[in-house]
Structures are given as C-alpha cells and as structure tokens.
Design a protein around this motif. Structure first.
Motif, PDB file in Angstrom:
ATOM      1  N   PRO A 297       0.819  -1.226  -0.003  1.00 18.81           N
ATOM      2  CA  PRO A 297      -0.131  -0.134  -0.027  1.00 18.81           C
ATOM      3  C   PRO A 297       0.901   1.225  -0.005  1.00 18.81           C
ATOM      4  O   PRO A 297       0.409   2.510  -0.709  1.00 18.81           O
ATOM      5  N   GLU A 298       1.825   1.337   0.651  1.00 16.88           N
ATOM      6  CA  GLU A 298       2.875   2.437   0.657  1.00 16.88           C
ATOM      7  C   GLU A 298       3.285   2.715  -0.521  1.00 16.88           C
ATOM      8  O   GLU A 298       3.696   3.941  -0.877  1.00 16.88           O
ATOM      9  N   PHE A 299       3.394   1.837  -1.576  1.00 12.98           N
ATOM     10  CA  PHE A 299       3.613   2.064  -3.047  1.00 12.98           C
ATOM     11  C   PHE A 299       2.675   2.428  -3.835  1.00 12.98           C
ATOM     12  O   PHE A 299       2.632   3.319  -4.663  1.00 12.98           O
ATOM     13  N   ALA A 300       1.541   1.548  -3.597  1.00 13.86           N
ATOM     14  CA  ALA A 300       0.320   1.465  -4.597  1.00 13.86           C
ATOM     15  C   ALA A 300      -0.203   3.063  -4.403  1.00 13.86           C
ATOM     16  O   ALA A 300      -0.838   3.392  -5.441  1.00 13.86           O
TER      17      ALA A 300
ATOM     18  N   GLY B 124      12.785   0.031  -4.421  1.00 10.71           N
ATOM     19  CA  GLY B 124      12.233  -0.391  -3.436  1.00 10.71           C
ATOM     20  C   GLY B 124      11.062  -1.252  -3.713  1.00 10.71           C
ATOM     21  O   GLY B 124      10.685  -2.434  -3.156  1.00 10.71           O
ATOM     22  N   TYR B 125      10.117  -0.801  -4.875  1.00 10.57           N
ATOM     23  CA  TYR B 125       8.929  -1.723  -5.461  1.00 10.57           C
ATOM     24  C   TYR B 125       8.768  -1.809  -6.721  1.00 10.57           C
ATOM     25  O   TYR B 125       8.226  -2.468  -7.116  1.00 10.57           O
ATOM     26  N   GLY B 126       8.994  -0.656  -7.690  1.00  9.41           N
ATOM     27  CA  GLY B 126       8.963  -0.592  -8.895  1.00  9.41           C
ATOM     28  C   GLY B 126       9.294  -1.934  -9.686  1.00  9.41           C
ATOM     29  O   GLY B 126       8.491  -2.241 -10.584  1.00  9.41           O
ATOM     30  N   ARG B 127      10.302  -2.212  -9.696  1.00 11.44           N
ATOM     31  CA  ARG B 127      10.751  -3.341 -10.584  1.00 11.44           C
ATOM     32  C   ARG B 127      10.137  -4.408 -10.161  1.00 11.44           C
ATOM     33  O   ARG B 127      10.123  -5.198 -11.222  1.00 11.44           O
ATOM     34  N   GLU B 128       9.786  -4.721  -8.872  1.00 12.62           N
ATOM     35  CA  GLU B 128       9.075  -6.199  -8.553  1.00 12.62           C
ATOM     36  C   GLU B 128       7.651  -6.104  -8.846  1.00 12.62           C
ATOM     37  O   GLU B 128       6.810  -6.927  -9.202  1.00 12.62           O
TER      38      GLU B 128
ATOM     39  N   PRO C 142      -2.393   5.473  -7.985  1.00  9.74           N
ATOM     40  CA  PRO C 142      -3.671   5.025  -7.904  1.00  9.74           C
ATOM     41  C   PRO C 142      -4.112   5.008  -9.394  1.00  9.74           C
ATOM     42  O   PRO C 142      -5.402   4.106  -9.343  1.00  9.74           O
ATOM     43  N   ASP C 143      -3.757   5.440 -10.528  1.00  6.77           N
ATOM     44  CA  ASP C 143      -4.451   5.409 -11.712  1.00  6.77           C
ATOM     45  C   ASP C 143      -3.771   4.047 -12.688  1.00  6.77           C
ATOM     46  O   ASP C 143      -4.452   3.568 -13.626  1.00  6.77           O
ATOM     47  N   ILE C 144      -2.873   3.047 -11.833  1.00  3.34           N
ATOM     48  CA  ILE C 144      -2.553   2.069 -12.573  1.00  3.34           C
ATOM     49  C   ILE C 144      -3.166   0.847 -12.267  1.00  3.34           C
ATOM     50  O   ILE C 144      -3.398   0.551 -11.268  1.00  3.34           O
ATOM     51  N   PRO C 145      -3.790   0.118 -13.149  1.00  3.64           N
ATOM     52  CA  PRO C 145      -4.708  -1.010 -13.213  1.00  3.64           C
ATOM     53  C   PRO C 145      -3.851  -2.412 -13.230  1.00  3.64           C
ATOM     54  O   PRO C 145      -2.422  -2.242 -13.517  1.00  3.64           O
ATOM     55  N   THR C 146      -4.222  -3.683 -12.635  1.00  2.00           N
ATOM     56  CA  THR C 146      -3.620  -4.660 -12.993  1.00  2.00           C
ATOM     57  C   THR C 146      -3.963  -5.183 -14.350  1.00  2.00           C
ATOM     58  O   THR C 146      -4.649  -4.567 -15.015  1.00  2.00           O
ATOM     59  N   GLU C 147      -3.083  -6.099 -14.853  1.00  3.40           N
ATOM     60  CA  GLU C 147      -3.303  -6.850 -16.093  1.00  3.40           C
ATOM     61  C   GLU C 147      -4.852  -7.054 -16.297  1.00  3.40           C
ATOM     62  O   GLU C 147      -5.612  -7.223 -17.188  1.00  3.40           O
TER      63      GLU C 147
ATOM     64  N   ARG D  38      14.298  10.144  -5.127  1.00  2.00           N
ATOM     65  CA  ARG D  38      12.993   9.472  -5.042  1.00  2.00           C
ATOM     66  C   ARG D  38      12.481   8.375  -6.267  1.00  2.00           C
ATOM     67  O   ARG D  38      11.951   7.283  -5.831  1.00  2.00           O
ATOM     68  N   ILE D  39      12.785   8.850  -7.351  1.00  2.00           N
ATOM     69  CA  ILE D  39      12.649   7.713  -8.230  1.00  2.00           C
ATOM     70  C   ILE D  39      13.365   6.444  -8.235  1.00  2.00           C
ATOM     71  O   ILE D  39      12.839   5.306  -8.541  1.00  2.00           O
ATOM     72  N   GLN D  40      14.511   6.757  -7.783  1.00  2.00           N
ATOM     73  CA  GLN D  40      15.378   5.418  -7.544  1.00  2.00           C
ATOM     74  C   GLN D  40      14.996   4.675  -6.364  1.00  2.00           C
ATOM     75  O   GLN D  40      14.955   3.251  -6.436  1.00  2.00           O
ATOM     76  N   ASP D  41      14.534   5.160  -5.270  1.00  2.00           N
ATOM     77  CA  ASP D  41      13.980   4.599  -4.205  1.00  2.00           C
ATOM     78  C   ASP D  41      12.702   3.698  -4.422  1.00  2.00           C
ATOM     79  O   ASP D  41      12.460   2.666  -4.249  1.00  2.00           O
TER      80      ASP D  41
END
Length: 155
Positions: free
Chosen positions: A59-62, A137-141, A66-71, A130-133
């Motif tokens: 949740p701390e990343f999502a 932290g979450y983005g790549r995964e 908020p506008d990104i959906p799952t596939e 910030r964008i590297q964090d």
C-alpha cells in the motif's frame, strides 16, 4: 499540440497511445478516446501502458500510483469496451532497467551541466533519489509495462 484537443477528419484504421495514458487519466480514459478515432468495424487500437503485476502491491507504494490497473483489470476494461486483446508484448526486467537508467542518466547529465547554485539543483537531486528509491524498493518487482493490441470483439 495537446493530444486531447486533436480532432481527426475521419476515422483511422489504427490509433495508438504509447506510454501516454497519463495525459487522459489512465488506461480506461485513453481507451475511450482512442475508440473515437478508429473505424467502427475493424479498427485496431494499440495502448502501451504500465500495470501492476499483481493486486498485492504494498500500500505504501500503490497509493503513489492510484491510476495504474492490474493486467486483469485492463482485460476487463478492454472487454467492457467491446474489444478483445489480439496480442500483448511485455517489457522484461532488462527493458525496465534500461528505461529507468536512461532517466537517471539524463538527470545526472543535467546536474553535471548546471552550476551547483542553480535554483533547480536540489529539486533534481531529490527527484533522482525519489525515483530510484521507488524503483529499487517496489517498482521493478511490482510494476510492468506492455503494449496491448486491441481489436473489435465478437460479442
């Protein structure tokens, strides 16, 4: 020009939005706009967009996106629009790394080309970190990117 203001002379065989759905407020709104640009019978739509790899994003990343959906949500949106997915081409981890690294390199180049007292320097350094964090932290995964080729459904 602002793509939201573009009004074509007539319908197209294909309309695409590659990495720009944020302009309209997300996948669904972009799909609606592209539907207005293609022929009613046989028009193809291509959307390149981000998606959550699962619905279990921390949740701390999502909440930052908020506008990104799952596939799976993308699939539902496509079907609700009367379309089917004809093809999907996903980026891989190496593609993501190259894309993100290009952004970081551009920022570092900007920092190297501007004096230490430039008024935007602190902002640029904070943005880079910030964008590297986010990415490490979450983005790549948890985030992916794909091209979706959409065609009229057989409904």
């Amino acid at each position: 020009m602002d793509a939201r203001e573009y009004v074509p002379d007539g319908p197209f065989d294909c309309a695409a939005s590659i990495g720009a759905s944020h302009i309209r407020g997300g996948f669904s709104a972009t799909l609606d706009a592209l539907l207005d640009l293609v022929r009613d019978e046989g028009g193809t739509i291509v959307v390149g967009d981000r998606y959550w790899r699962s619905d279990r994003v921390p949740p701390e990343f999502a909440r930052e996106w908020p506008d990104i959906p799952t596939e799976y949500e993308i699939l539902g949106t496509v079907r609700d629009a009367g379309l089917d997915v004809a093809a999907v081409v996903r980026s891989g981890a190496d593609d993501w790394d190259r894309y993100e690294s290009g952004i970081w390199q551009s920022i570092l180049s900007w920092l190297g080309g501007h004096p230490p007292d430039h008024p935007d320097r602190d902002f640029m350094i904070d943005y880079l970190h910030r964008i590297q964090d986010e990415y490490f932290g979450y983005g790549r995964e948890h985030m992916g990117w794909a091209l979706y080729v959409l065609v009229p459904g057989f409904y």
